[in-house]
Structures are given as C-alpha cells and as structure tokens.
Design an enzyme around this catalytic site. Structure first.
Site, PDB file in Angstrom:
ATOM      1  N   HIS A 211      -6.887   6.246  -7.353  1.00  6.18           N
ATOM      2  CA  HIS A 211      -5.399   6.355  -7.160  1.00  6.18           C
ATOM      3  C   HIS A 211      -5.234   7.292  -5.937  1.00  6.18           C
ATOM      4  O   HIS A 211      -4.540   7.070  -4.738  1.00  6.18           O
ATOM      5  CB  HIS A 211      -4.418   6.690  -8.274  1.00  6.18           C
ATOM      6  N   HIS A 215      -4.595   6.272  -1.700  1.00  6.86           N
ATOM      7  CA  HIS A 215      -3.748   6.609  -0.899  1.00  6.86           C
ATOM      8  C   HIS A 215      -4.130   7.516   0.433  1.00  6.86           C
ATOM      9  O   HIS A 215      -3.396   7.744   1.393  1.00  6.86           O
ATOM     10  CB  HIS A 215      -2.500   7.419  -1.593  1.00  6.86           C
ATOM     11  N   HIS A 240      -1.928  -2.001  -7.250  1.00 11.07           N
ATOM     12  CA  HIS A 240      -0.911  -1.692  -8.550  1.00 11.07           C
ATOM     13  C   HIS A 240      -0.680  -2.789  -9.463  1.00 11.07           C
ATOM     14  O   HIS A 240      -0.742  -2.504 -10.610  1.00 11.07           O
ATOM     15  CB  HIS A 240       0.465  -1.114  -8.168  1.00 11.07           C
ATOM     16  N   GLU A 350       7.136   0.310  -0.783  1.00 11.66           N
ATOM     17  CA  GLU A 350       6.491   1.627  -0.930  1.00 11.66           C
ATOM     18  C   GLU A 350       7.327   2.571   0.040  1.00 11.66           C
ATOM     19  O   GLU A 350       7.426   3.951  -0.162  1.00 11.66           O
ATOM     20  CB  GLU A 350       5.192   1.637  -0.632  1.00 11.66           C
ATOM     21  N   HIS A 365       9.980   3.029  -4.190  1.00 13.78           N
ATOM     22  CA  HIS A 365       8.869   3.454  -5.045  1.00 13.78           C
ATOM     23  C   HIS A 365       8.743   4.884  -5.151  1.00 13.78           C
ATOM     24  O   HIS A 365       8.676   5.649  -6.468  1.00 13.78           O
ATOM     25  CB  HIS A 365       7.809   2.900  -4.412  1.00 13.78           C
ATOM     26  N   HIS A 369       9.133   7.667  -8.411  1.00 20.73           N
ATOM     27  CA  HIS A 369       8.320   8.721  -8.954  1.00 20.73           C
ATOM     28  C   HIS A 369       9.167  10.110  -8.767  1.00 20.73           C
ATOM     29  O   HIS A 369       9.048  10.943  -9.977  1.00 20.73           O
ATOM     30  CB  HIS A 369       7.453   8.776  -7.886  1.00 20.73           C
ATOM     31  N   HIS A 405       5.829   1.268 -12.783  1.00 19.26           N
ATOM     32  CA  HIS A 405       5.217   0.465 -11.907  1.00 19.26           C
ATOM     33  C   HIS A 405       5.172  -1.015 -12.335  1.00 19.26           C
ATOM     34  O   HIS A 405       4.875  -2.019 -11.643  1.00 19.26           O
ATOM     35  CB  HIS A 405       3.654   0.837 -11.430  1.00 19.26           C
TER      36      HIS A 405
END
Length: 692
Positions: A211, A215, A240, A350, A365, A369, A405
């Site tokens: 992950h 990114h 994802h 995102e 997104h 978080h 997610h």
C-alpha cells in the site's frame, strides 16, 4: 565520483532520525558536509563532530556547498509531528518538496540538496519525498529504494521487540552471531475478537508495504510528471477493488461475512482496534479506537472536516454517475464514458491533483480516512495524534479500512454496472477454444486442482531503522500466510493461423461463509485476478504452462523485503536487479497470492479466458525495454502506457446477465473453468533462502 554519488544516495535512506553527519553503512561511511549544512543545534562544534563520526570510517563522501533553499513551507510540519499524505496541507507541502528535489539540475546538486534538507524537515516527510524523487529522476534509476519496514520498522513491528533488538545489537558485535528476534503472530487482540481472525491479512508487513509503495509510485500531489500517469485513476480503483475482493474472500475462509459498507457516517462503529505499534517520530503508540466509537466533526488547526460535507461530496459523485457526466472547473460537462469514465472517477474520488473539480466533488477518499483516524480525539483536546487509518503505511491494519474502501468500491461498482454489458465480439475469440485449465502443486505426489496454504516464518532486517542504536543487521522473524508453489496447465485449440492472445486467470469464490451459493453479480465483484500474460497460439493444439511465481499481480518476497546491498559490494548482475526495485517494489506480496482456504478445503472456480490480442494491444510511445513486468496488473509499467487496452478487471468489471459462472463461460469457447480446492494446514515452516 559516480560511486560516491551512488553511495550517498543509498546512505540517505539509512538511520532516518539521526543527524546527517553521523556514520552509516554499519559505521563504514559518513558524509563530509560543509559547515553551513549543520543546523543551529550543532553549529560551533562542527570540527568535533566531523572528527567523532568521520575519522574512523572507510569512506568519507564529500558534499559540495550549494545555494540554500527556502524551506519555510516544509517547516509547517514539525520535526516531531507525524506526516500524513491524507491531510491536504501535508500533501501540498510534500508536492512542493518533491518539486524542489526534481528541479535539482544534476545528480550532484540533488545529493547536496537532500543532505542539506534532511535535518531541517520532518523525517517522514523527507523520506517520502526523497523516495519519490529517487524513483522519478532519470539520473537515479540505479538506486534501489529500501523496504519502508526497514526504514521505519516501528510502524510495522511490536514495540517490545526493539528492546531485544537493541540489546542484541549492543552486546553481540558480530551481526552474524546475533539471535533472530521472534514477533508474536497475534499481538493486537485475543481470539475473543472475531475480527482477529483476519489479523494475518490486515497486519501482514508485505501487504502494508504494498500500500505504501503503490502510493509512492502514484503520489496524489506533486509536479505533473510525477502525478500524471497513464490510467492512474483507474489503477486507484482497480488496485483497491482487488484488495477488497481478496479480503472478503479471506473472510469467507474464516467463517465471517463480507465487510459491511461504511455508508452511514453517523452510525457508531462496532469494530474497535488497538494497534499496539509506535509512531517512529514521537515514540507514542498509535491511538486506539474503542468499540462503538462514533465519528464527529474534526476541528483541528489546519485539519477541519464536517461529516455533512463528506456526505455532500458522496451525493454529488452519485449524481454525476446517474447523469453520466462530471462538471469541471469551467462548468464544462465531461462524459463518464466506457473508455475514460472510470479513470476520471478514480482521480476525482481519491482527489488527486488530477481531479476535474475539487471544489464541487471534494476530497471524499482522503477525508474519510482523516475523519475515521481522528474519531478518538477530533478537536485535539487530549493532544492525541492520528490513528493508523491516517497513515498510508499502517491504514490496512485496521478493520475499518476495508469497510471504508468497500463503500468507495461500491461507488465505482455503481458506475460499472450502468455501463452496457460486453457483447459477443468483445468477449469471444473466433477460432480459439480453451479446452481445459488445471493447476498442480510443484511437488511429487500432489493432487491436481488442490492447492495448499500454511504459515511461514520469514526474517526481515530492521537494523538500518534503529536510529542511535547498534550497527549491523538485526533480524526480526514474523509469521505470514504462504502457499505451495504451483503451475498452470492450459490446453488451447487454435483453428486459425498464428496469432496472439491474452491469457486472463481469475479465482472465483463459489459460496459465502455459510456455504450459500453466490449469485453471478457477487461472483464477478469478488473475482480475484491471479495472472495475465500474452500468449502466442500456433495452429492446432497448444499447451500453455506457467508458474504461480510469474504472476502479473505479485512481486516475490525478495522484492518486498530486499535488503539494500552496499554499493561497494554490488556486481553488475545484482545492481541490474536492484535497479528494478524502485518500481518493481510496487506489487501485491507473492505470499498472499491465494486466499487462505480452509482445513477441509474451500471450493473455488478457476477461470481462464484467452482474449483476442488485437483488442488488447497497446502501442507504446516509449519503445525502450520494460524495466520490469512483475505486478503490472496493479502497478502498470514504468514510463510506459498500461499494457492492456481492455478495462482493468475485464471481463468481470461489467454487468453479466448469466445466472452463474458456468453458464457465462459455456457461451464462449475461449473461456473455461475448473473446480479447485484450497486446503489450509495450520503448520509453520521456516522460509528457505531461495524459493521458486
């Protein structure tokens, strides 16, 4: 000079919390920095420090002086704060620092700049931006990026191990004589917590490093050449989506239902999570979330989030999908069509720098978080930091990650389900018949179409991340899921001339946790991609054999946990292999390729399709050799277009009207399914050094 520069680039990954002038590479190398590079804390004692840390090393790397950059923008993140790419302010600052690094006119200037910056900005911010710069500069392509678990091991490892690691390193000088330190397999909860059945998945070091590295390869903010990559938004969706499919299937294997969508932000969260790992910068444990915690508006300096705003963003995205278009900043309608629609939505949801209209569609997104990661202390009255959900290296440890997610994935699925189903021309391949597909473990006496999983004990080196600690390798042993290597055997008949096709292999669950058969709509959404590769078909019968280790989804253990080889020990062969890590380090860990299965054997359908290459082929604008092809399904190819013209997840990403997988497959000769079992054995096997 070149060797010194390569060594310098390598050393900047080591000991991230120590001042840049301290010795590195097991005490063998140090930077010889200009006096003007020392921070105010050490100004005036430069000669003493140079003598202490530079006199006894084998290699002293001179760093030339440069014009000093203005770093006021980066100092907005304190040295002891944690850096989080889900926070807008942090993301913008990271984008500026990445640009500063990329704009350095040559490699020597870049090194001097990085050495100067290192002690003046947040260490995690530095490592993130420095890693991205190394990964994207043309003149640093030979430099491997170490696994993040070796740079910041505290984000991955139970804290009690560090005392043992420092003791072992301090008392046993020869690293080859040091004892390996065992990590507990289940240290975050007892078996009274049913979610702990999935701890092996959520807390797997390789899964969390994947992950982070994804990114790193696809940052959301920064210069255009770093962010604007082919089908980036679609990759965000598909990578994802596959994680959620894999997680839900593993839940079935453990007698649990699918992760519930977190589609009501005002409902208390029943899942608690107590991570029991340390933040690398302030030595505090990541905060816990108690069971039954409710989300509240976040009211912090430079980080405010209202639940109503997040809900409004989601509503606007749903409306755009229903209307079939989004509206950009200039009030222009951009259609969400079959080709570009999913890519546009991925960037928009995102909220990367490529979003068409952040003012209208927001930052769904990332703010989700943040909202979840501050549920325990939304207004900072207790001065608690962000929980694991706010850190890209740790977010996948928390059960709530998969609920959030799942909600995000449901938005993408809604869009996909509104697209027209694939027609016969798209799904068929005239004259090609997949007669059979089988799998077999690559060992004598094994049963065809029965795969095996078990626990494996593997070692990772955490020595380079033990700042102000002993030099040399110190190994921690952790337990993870593993599968017995296997091979595919695919028999294909081609009634035409020589031609190419794309072989697409998925594993599909047949029943849920109760044993109830899954509907076709459920199966397609949980189809797990195992491999995808190009095949050349000769006239008549063809036999295709392929090893599981060649998967287009995964990277081998050695790439996930590659220990950087010092530049003075590199050969032409291992340097070429190491140069691939910075991009090939992106990928799902090979040891997690298969679902866990069950002791009695969980049943799946193994699906194979060979599609017509004339509909798959991508004409690359960069005709140079590919740096690597490992994990291209999740990570693409460096400096190239995504190597498959079809939509990611094809053919399972669109509506399928058939009642079941067999009915769907029987319509097309170029498809085949085979029932298989995955048998889990609760045994522990130590990892062999060379596993093929």
């Amino acid at each position: 000079m070149e060797n010194n520069e390569l060594k310098a680039l390598e050393l900047l990954f080591q000991r991230p919390l120590e001042p840049v002038f301290t010795s590195r590479d097991n005490g063998k190398a140090a930077f010889d920095v200009p006096d003007t590079f020392y921070t105010d804390r050490f100004s005036g004692v430069e000669v003493e420090l140079q003598s202490r840390f530079g006199d006894d090393v084998d290699v002293r790397i001179p760093i030339r002086d440069i014009a000093k950059p203005n770093l006021d923008f980066a100092k907005q993140i304190g040295l002891k704060e944690n850096f989080y790419i889900f926070i807008d302010k942090h993301k913008r600052i990271a984008g500026q620092l990445i640009k500063l690094f990329l704009d350095a006119k040559d490699r020597s200037t870049f090194i001097s700049l990085a050495v100067y910056v290192k002690d003046r900005v947040n260490p995690m911010l530095f490592q993130y931006c420095y890693s991205i710069a190394v990964a994207h500069r043309k003149d640093t392509s030979m430099v491997p990026i170490p696994p993040v678990a070796e740079i910041f091991p505290a984000n991955f490892i139970e804290p009690s191990l560090f005392k043992d690691a420092r003791t072992e390193g301090s008392l046993i000088k020869n690293s080859g004589d040091r004892m390996t330190i065992d990590m507990s397999q289940n240290f975050t909860a007892s078996d009274r917590e049913e979610e702990q059945r999935l701890a092996y998945f959520r807390e797997d070091i390789g899964v969390n490093m994947h992950h982070w590295h994804w990114h790193l390869v696809y940052p959301g903010e920064g210069p255009d050449e770093v962010v604007r990559k082919d089908r980036r938004g679609e990759l965000f969706y598909y990578m994802h989506h596959q994680i959620i499919a894999r997680y839900n299937v593993d839940r079935f294997c453990n007698g649990l239902s699918r992760a519930r969508l977190l589609n009501n932000l005002r409902e208390a969260i029943p899942e608690g999570y107590f991570p029991k790992i340390l933040s690398s910068l302030n030595n505090r444990t990541f905060p816990a979330r108690i069971a039954g915690q409710s989300l509240r508006n976040v009211e912090r300096v430079d980080n405010t989030i209202e639940i109503t705003e997040v809900e409004r963003w989601a509503d606007r995205i749903h409306q755009a999908i229903d209307q079939g278009y989004v509206v950009d900043r200039n009030n222009k309608q951009i259609p969400l069509d079959e080709v570009r629609g999913i890519d546009i939505l991925g960037d928009l949801i995102e909220a990367s720098a490529l979003t068409v209209n952040r003012q209208l569609y927001g930052n769904l997104h990332n703010m989700g978080h943040n909202l979840i990661s501050l549920a325990h202390d939304p207004d900072a009255r207790f001065r608690e930091d962000i929980s694991v959900m706010g850190d890209v290296t740790t977010a996948m440890r928390d059960p709530i990650f998969y609920r959030w997610h799942s909600f995000i994935d449901q938005i993408f699925t809604k869009f996909k389900d509104l697209l027209p189903a694939y027609d016969n021309n798209q799904l068929g391949f005239n004259g090609v018949s997949v007669d059979s597909i089988a799998v077999q473990i690559r060992a004598k006496g094994t049963t065809p179409n029965t795969l095996a999983t078990y626990w494996q004990n593997s070692d990772i080196d955490i020595g380079a991340g033990l700042d102000f600690g002993p030099n040399g390798a110190i190994y921690a042993r952790y337990t993870h899921l593993q599968y017995a290597p296997f091979s595919y055997d695919i028999r294909v008949t081609n009634s035409g001339g020589n031609r190419k096709g794309t072989c697409r292999i998925f594993i599909c669950p047949k029943a849920d946790e109760r044993g109830a058969p899954l509907r076709m709509n459920e199966i397609k959404n949980m189809a797990i991609e195992l491999d995808k590769f190009t095949v050349t078909l000769n006239p008549g019968e063809n036999t295709i054999r392929r090893r599981s280790s060649e998967s287009s989804v995964t990277i081998p253990f050695e790439r996930s946990f590659r220990r950087t080889i010092p530049s003075d020990q590199q050969t032409a062969e291992n340097q070429a292999a190491l140069s691939e890590f910075r991009f090939c380090g992106c990928g799902w860990p090979d040891h997690m390729l298969l679902p866990k299965g069950t002791p009695s054997g969980m049943e799946f359908d193994l699906y194979c399709m060979i599609s017509d290459y004339t509909g798959d082929e991508v004409i690359q604008t960069n005709d140079g050799p590919s740096i690597c092809g490992d994990a291209e399904s999740f990570c693409g190819l460096k400096d190239k277009l995504y190597p498959d013209k079809r939509s990611m997840g094809f053919p399972f990403d669109r509506p399928i009207s058939s009642g079941n997988l067999g009915e769907f497959t029987n319509q097309y000769p170029n498809m085949a399914i085979t029932p298989i079992k995955i048998v889990f054995s609760n045994k522990h096997i130590n990892r062999q050094k060379n596993r093929d």
